[in-house]
Design an enzyme around this catalytic site. Sequence first.
Site, PDB file in Angstrom:
ATOM      1  N   LYS A 139      74.045 -63.384   9.605  1.00 34.04           N
ATOM      2  CA  LYS A 139      74.239 -62.912   8.236  1.00 34.04           C
ATOM      3  C   LYS A 139      73.123 -61.954   7.860  1.00 34.04           C
ATOM      4  O   LYS A 139      71.971 -62.352   7.742  1.00 34.04           O
ATOM      5  CB  LYS A 139      74.309 -64.073   7.265  1.00 34.04           C
TER       6      LYS A 139
ATOM      7  N   TRP B 115      78.442 -60.562   7.047  1.00 33.55           N
ATOM      8  CA  TRP B 115      78.519 -61.139   8.391  1.00 33.55           C
ATOM      9  C   TRP B 115      78.563 -60.113   9.504  1.00 33.55           C
ATOM     10  O   TRP B 115      79.194 -59.069   9.391  1.00 33.55           O
ATOM     11  CB  TRP B 115      79.763 -61.995   8.533  1.00 33.55           C
TER      12      TRP B 115
END
Length: 542
Positions: free
Chosen positions: A439, A444
């Site tokens: 992250k 992501w």
Amino acid sequence: MRIDGLMMDRPLMVISLMEFAAAYHGDCPIITRSVEGPVHRTNYAQTYRRIQKLAHALVALGVKPGDRVATVAWNTWRHMELYYAIAGIGAICHTVNPRLSPEQMAYVINHAEDRFIFLDSTFAGFVPGIKNMVKGVEGFVVMTDAANMPSAVSDENFLVYEDLIAPYPDSFDWPEFNENTAASLCYTSGTTGNPKGVLYSHRALVLHSYCLVAEFKFGPEVVSLPVVPMFHVNAWGIPYAAPMAGAPIVFPGRALDGESLFDLMEEEGVTCSQGVPTVWMGLIAHMRKVGRKPKKLESVVIGGAAPPESMVVAFEEEFGIEVNQGWGMTETAPLGVFNTLRPKHKALPKKQQIDQKLKAGHVVYGVELRITAEDGRVLPNDGKSCGHLQVRGPWVVSSYFKGEEDLLTADGWFDTGDIGNLDADGYLQITDRAKDVIKSGGEWISSVDLENEAMSFPAIAHAAVIGIPHAKWQERPLLVCVPADQNNPPTLEEVNAFLEPRVPKFWLPEAMEIVDSLPLGATGKVQKSVLRERFKTYTLGE
Ligand code: AMP
């Protein structure tokens, strides 16, 4: 046996939140630093009228209940109008993350079968690049007025938002339908394979709003500025919760740097703001530069990743701004836990209070949490036993959009992919992550996809990607690779030049380590835990 005297069974509808705010908090402000630059001011009453015009326009375009309509947009008042008008007519607002690569963006748009795309003028430039990949899209609407239409797209036959809604009346007869109908859709990057869509029902969004209002203590005097994007889990649900509480809202548009946020907070009297740790680093740097906090800023919510201790200390001790951490996921709408201190914590010395604040937070009513061992045994809430964090509740996903595989455990819980422990008071501490993702700045990176792309580079024989702590982005990818020719390994620049057209820019590895071989487990899979251990002192961005 029939039992008389029950309550009415009225459906929980998203549009009712705005209807309520317009009726009883009509003059409550909605302020945006517009994408074009100037500050735009409106209120709930005006917004509700424009939402009704927009609903007519959507129906005139042919949007039907259940259809998906996409947005590619910053946090603005028009984006909020779309949230409500699309859901109000029974269609589904699909918020697309503009940071995706063109291929990923086309994938989610095609998977969702979006019929129209509403986009901010900033993103108009991307359309020619994806138009051929999204053949099902019937039209593009630029969220601006004719005067501000970007010249780059003037021949593209785009619709202009303000012209689109102008001809219609400002009252709309909202249909009533089942509260379990989907209102919005957000994709999250799966650990492997393609992104997964999470559909939020009207019922879930309204119930989640009650929770958010209570935990965030929203009310007419609480002026919030959600920095968390409206394309990321509905800006944590704030555009639904603020109207429920008659709370003013300040949207930052596209300017998310520390100075711009500071100025907007200062000018508009923002009292609380919500975002991921990366944005707070910019704000703290600017506060240090000017030697003070924005006058009325009392608290910040930090979520999406764990804040470093130094950040909590800076906010609380240097600037007197309260920090509340939260944990949640796209799959949990997102609020799962929220960190407020209990009286017994407030009686502790400051250092112990900060330690308590470094926990993700306490369970909120509506969401159940449990920690399980590898063999599925439920572990005690003793603040020590670490295991897989599982959740269930009325705003937790039960299956992905068009998902075929069983998502839940046999007894109906969703495994979050996070590892942690719970104490007897219900405070959650996240200690690790079982899912193989990174992250970076709240967004992501799929390590598996990145490895696969890297391994298609001829000079790389085998590759693995792990997350490395980073001072600004929390985590950045480290590429560990075995070169095809040990005597002639590739450089990071060569690898990134190869990867650049294949992955979003923010996925590009920050660093690379050349090794002779990668540690493999019994099934031939790379043992990431061994790599993480080996590179555990690695830090980036200092
Ligand atoms: P997303 O679905 O993109 O909102 O990401 C959800 C994931 O972010 C969680 O499963 C965690 O891995 C991570 N996350 C969210 N909040 C926190 C937190 N307070 N501390 C640590 N990790 C977090």
